[in-house]
Design an enzyme around this catalytic site. Structure first.
Site, PDB file in Angstrom:
ATOM      1  N   GLU A   1       1.269  -8.909 -18.077  1.00  0.00           N
ATOM      2  CA  GLU A   1       0.990  -7.922 -17.031  1.00  0.00           C
ATOM      3  C   GLU A   1       0.019  -6.841 -17.473  1.00  0.00           C
ATOM      4  OE1 GLU A   1       5.190  -6.753 -16.035  1.00  0.00           O
ATOM      5  OE2 GLU A   1       4.325  -6.662 -14.033  1.00  0.00           O
TER       6      GLU A   1
ATOM      7  N   TRP B   1      -3.847  -1.861  -1.295  1.00  0.00           N
ATOM      8  CA  TRP B   1      -3.837  -3.082  -2.121  1.00  0.00           C
ATOM      9  C   TRP B   1      -4.241  -4.194  -1.146  1.00  0.00           C
ATOM     10  CZ3 TRP B   1      -1.374  -7.864  -2.310  1.00  0.00           C
ATOM     11  CH2 TRP B   1      -1.404  -8.528  -3.545  1.00  0.00           C
TER      12      TRP B   1
ATOM     13  N   HIS C   1       9.188 -30.572 -28.308  1.00  0.00           N
ATOM     14  CA  HIS C   1       8.989 -31.498 -27.183  1.00  0.00           C
ATOM     15  C   HIS C   1       7.643 -31.280 -26.503  1.00  0.00           C
ATOM     16  CE1 HIS C   1      13.086 -32.902 -27.663  1.00  0.00           C
ATOM     17  NE2 HIS C   1      13.406 -31.623 -27.854  1.00  0.00           N
TER      18      HIS C   1
ATOM     19  N   GLU D   1      11.006 -12.142 -20.665  1.00  0.00           N
ATOM     20  CA  GLU D   1      10.658 -10.797 -20.212  1.00  0.00           C
ATOM     21  C   GLU D   1       9.554 -10.197 -21.106  1.00  0.00           C
ATOM     22  OE1 GLU D   1      10.832  -9.081 -17.726  1.00  0.00           O
ATOM     23  OE2 GLU D   1      10.607  -7.005 -18.342  1.00  0.00           O
TER      24      GLU D   1
ATOM     25  N   ASN E   1       1.025   0.176   6.187  1.00  0.00           N
ATOM     26  CA  ASN E   1       1.422  -0.582   5.001  1.00  0.00           C
ATOM     27  C   ASN E   1       2.200  -1.797   5.484  1.00  0.00           C
ATOM     28  OD1 ASN E   1       2.455  -1.525   2.559  1.00  0.00           O
ATOM     29  ND2 ASN E   1       4.128  -0.040   2.552  1.00  0.00           N
ATOM     30  N   GLY E   2       1.770  -2.980   5.082  1.00  0.00           N
ATOM     31  CA  GLY E   2       2.455  -4.199   5.521  1.00  0.00           C
ATOM     32  C   GLY E   2       1.429  -5.249   5.899  1.00  0.00           C
TER      33      GLY E   2
ATOM     34  N   CYS F   1       0.856  -1.163   0.000  1.00  0.00           N
ATOM     35  CA  CYS F   1       0.000   0.000   0.000  1.00  0.00           C
ATOM     36  C   CYS F   1       0.899   1.221   0.000  1.00  0.00           C
ATOM     37  CB  CYS F   1      -0.869   0.008   1.245  1.00  0.00           C
ATOM     38  SG  CYS F   1      -1.765  -1.537   1.460  1.00  0.00           S
TER      39      CYS F   1
ATOM     40  N   ARG G   1       1.262   1.719  -5.976  1.00  0.00           N
ATOM     41  CA  ARG G   1       1.524   0.727  -4.932  1.00  0.00           C
ATOM     42  C   ARG G   1       0.263  -0.057  -4.556  1.00  0.00           C
ATOM     43  NH1 ARG G   1       6.279   1.631  -2.295  1.00  0.00           N
ATOM     44  NH2 ARG G   1       5.563   0.421  -0.543  1.00  0.00           N
TER      45      ARG G   1
ATOM     46  N   LYS H   1       5.852  -8.969 -19.773  1.00  0.00           N
ATOM     47  CA  LYS H   1       5.314  -7.629 -20.027  1.00  0.00           C
ATOM     48  C   LYS H   1       3.918  -7.732 -20.623  1.00  0.00           C
ATOM     49  CE  LYS H   1       7.200  -5.570 -18.160  1.00  0.00           C
ATOM     50  NZ  LYS H   1       8.398  -5.931 -17.424  1.00  0.00           N
TER      51      LYS H   1
ATOM     52  N   LYS I   1       3.297  -2.109  -7.592  1.00  0.00           N
ATOM     53  CA  LYS I   1       4.680  -1.876  -7.972  1.00  0.00           C
ATOM     54  C   LYS I   1       5.653  -2.566  -7.025  1.00  0.00           C
ATOM     55  CE  LYS I   1       7.887   0.097 -10.449  1.00  0.00           C
ATOM     56  NZ  LYS I   1       8.176  -0.555 -11.729  1.00  0.00           N
TER      57      LYS I   1
END
Ligand code: M6R
Length: 613
Positions: A495, A74, A511, A488, A100-101, A2, A27, A492, A608
């Protein structure tokens, strides 16, 4: 995951708090709220949904208080709702808290408080905090100026887990009490006002002078002074950090989205990362770490540990370090590494990569490596972030603030820094010819302008995005480092476009995965390694025969094969090609997401900084 903001000064707090939250929305963004100290006590305004909804809440404009705290959430415990949004109050509305946590033992603490007669209005873990503060405050017979601080400390002594907390109370209207453990918190200080935030960019518009709180350090923040205390409440002084970041760098600067801005910032971010690490004709310089020839020669392994995109940077680093230094390397996701009892000891150098420096799993993995006797080195972008306080050595990428949830410039800066680090090790070990290192350095210096060339020519990518954005599945193929780039590229795409995609080592296709290829399926190939061109082309032929719709990103002259689209990128040393080939893939994801009308910077369910396990 958060974001928290606090303000104490002489101005109306509410607009400053909401603006701060808007900067921290990356966040978490499922609910938001603020609490200010008004003439008649604490006023809380909160709701589910985005921060901007706060502007529509009744009475928000009439808040006059000059002290306040704020939160963007969040959700972890309890669904996004008005009741679960922060700030939370104790039962007597004397203490307001944002957090936050995660409080791991909240249910035990809830039972304890329930037995004492407290009740709860939300499903959150946080609501135990203001009530515990109330409990300890009322137990304390010493009615002095530090009574609230002591109550906060006793509360934190009971908490298991991670937290960055802000507390206000009308009983102490001249202060905000803050404390952190394993969650980020900074205090920006200026004349007659202080700002508290989860990260530096959120308050860069006000100041460049910051205090970076340590784990279990308390601060009592007044409008014109700040007192600091350690975990036992022994008062101490603390040095200010001057942060050179530009406030404009944390804003969109005319770009439609932060992600696009950050993609275009890559040339400069890389220039900053190179900084004065090397000059042509001179050895690489890493004064901030002190790894001797004797130590590096004693290593039997280097581990790269990270999550998500940062782990993908580690995959590139493995290839480069093995080639230049001939030291075996392993790459592992932090959430696996930390629970696996890895075979590591003083002969293992563990390198932890994290843009934010706040990723819970990466920090826990680092602590484990230290316990097992390894030297630990961290690569991060955020000055003073939690991971830097744990690692033996820290080196910074200097990519500037990265706001979009999807990481772009942090990734390329991490790769550049890791390659320079590999050259530094090779120079110490004499493990790679000097003239080849010199040539690599010259090629690295050319990378920023080559990225600029790619970014000046994105029409083909835009056109391809328009053709494929309605697809349900996509595949990315590559060999060697092109495979790492494919992973990568695929991350992207997932997401920010919510399209299912997979990356495969092209040689693995036969395979199993080739069974998924049918008419019209989109396949993106990355082909940059001259030694593997023919092999990769054969793999692409096999899927074209089965009807795939193809895009190839390459810097090689390809034989006459019919691809639906080809993106030509500049040539470079194969060890560096990931820095170029990822750029069209970043752009492709971006334009697919835009075509779908999605929120590029704040994709669903993501945040993030992943500060929870
Ligand atoms: O801050 P970190 O580099 O430790 O973050 C690691 C991952 O959470 C991060 O790279 C994530 O995968 C990004 N959203 C990727 O775009």
């Amino acid at each position: 995951m958060c974001g928290i903001i606090g303000y104490i000064g002489e101005k109306k707090a509410s607009p400053i708090l909401i603006n701060g939250l808007l900067c921290l929305e990356y966040r978490g963004y499922d609910s938001a709220g603020i609490a200010t100290l008004e003439k008649d006590g604490i006023t809380v305004k909160k709701d589910k949904g985005r921060v901007k909804n706060l502007y529509n809440l009744e009475g928000i404009d009439s808040l006059e208080g000059t002290v306040g705290i704020a939160h963007t959430r969040w959700a972890t415990h309890g669904k996004p709702s008005m009741e679960n949004a922060h700030p939370h109050l104790d039962n007597s509305s004397t203490f307001a808290v944002v957090h936050n946590g995660i409080i791991e033992n909240y249910s035990e603490l809830r039972d304890f408080l329930t037995e004492k007669g407290y009740h709860f209005l939300s499903q959150t873990d946080t609501e135990v905090i203001p009530n515990l503060i109330h409990y300890y405050f009322s137990q304390d017979s010493k009615k002095d100026d530090d009574q609230l601080l002591r109550a906060v400390k006793s509360t934190c002594d009971d908490l298991k887990g991670s937290y960055a907390i802000e507390v206000i109370s009308p009983l102490f209207p001249d202060r905000i009490i803050v404390v952190r453990k394993d969650s980020p918190l900074v205090i920006g200080t200026c004349k007659k006002e202080n700002h508290i935030a989860s990260d530096i960019p959120a308050v860069l518009a006000f100041t460049k002078n910051f205090y970076l709180l340590n784990d279990q350090e308390y601060a009592v923040v007044y409008k014109n002074r700040i007192r600091f205390f350690d975990a036992s409440l022994v008062e101490h002084t603390k040095a200010i950090n001057n942060i050179e970041w530009d406030a404009a760098a944390a804003e969109k600067d005319g770009f439609e989205d932060y992600m696009l801005k950050e993609i275009y910032e890559q040339p400069n971010a890389i220039r900053e990362t190179i900084g004065s690490r090397f000059r042509l004709g001179e050895k690489c310089s890493f004064d901030d770490i002190n790894l001797t020839k004797e130590y590096l020669s004693s290593l039997d392994k280097i581990y790269f540990v990270a999550c998500g995109t940062a782990m993908h940077a580690g995959l590139i680093a493995k290839n480069v370090v093995e080639k230049l230094c001939r030291i075996p390397c392993e790459v592992e996701v932090a959430s696996e590494f930390r629970y696996r009892d890895p075979i590591i000891d003083e002969k293992t150098l563990c390198i932890f990569i994290s843009q934010s420096g706040e990723t819970a799993d990466t920090i826990a993995a680092l602590k484990l490596a230290k316990q097992k006797g390894c030297k630990t080195l961290t690569i991060t972008n955020v000055i003073g972030s939690s991971i830097t306080r744990e690692a033996d050595y820290t080196i910074y990428t200097h990519a500037g603030p990265e706001i979009a949830v999807a990481s772009t410039k942090a990734y390329t800066s991490q790769i550049v820094l890791l390659i320079i680090l590999a050259m530094h090790f090779a120079e110490i070990l004499n493990s790679y010819p000097e003239e080849k290192i010199e040539k690599l350095k010259a090629d690295i210096l050319d990378i920023p302008s080559k990225i600029e060339t790619i970014l000046d020519n994105v029409d083909e990518i835009k056109a391809f995005a328009k053709k494929v954005y309605t697809q349900k599945d996509m595949f990315f193929l590559g060999r060697g480092m092109d495979y790492a780039v494919s992973m990568e590229g695929s991350l992207k795409l997932k997401e920010i476009s919510y399209i299912h995609s997979e990356a495969y080592a092209a040689g693995e296709l036969k395979h199993g995965p080739i069974a998924l290829i049918e008419n019209g399926v989109t396949v993106i190939g990355v082909i940059t390694d001259p030694k593997l061109v023919e092999k990769s082309i054969s793999n692409m032929q096999e899927i074209i025969t089965r009807g795939a719709y193809t895009l190839v990103v390459t810097n090689q002259v390809l034989p006459n094969v019919h691809f639906n689209s080809v993106i030509n990128i500049p040539e470079t040393d194969p060890l560096l090609s990931s820095l170029l080939s990822i750029v069209p893939l970043q752009c492709l994801s971006y334009y697919i997401s835009k075509n779908k009308g999605l929120d590029v910077d704040k994709p669903r369910n993501l945040a993030k900084s992943v500060t929870v396990e």
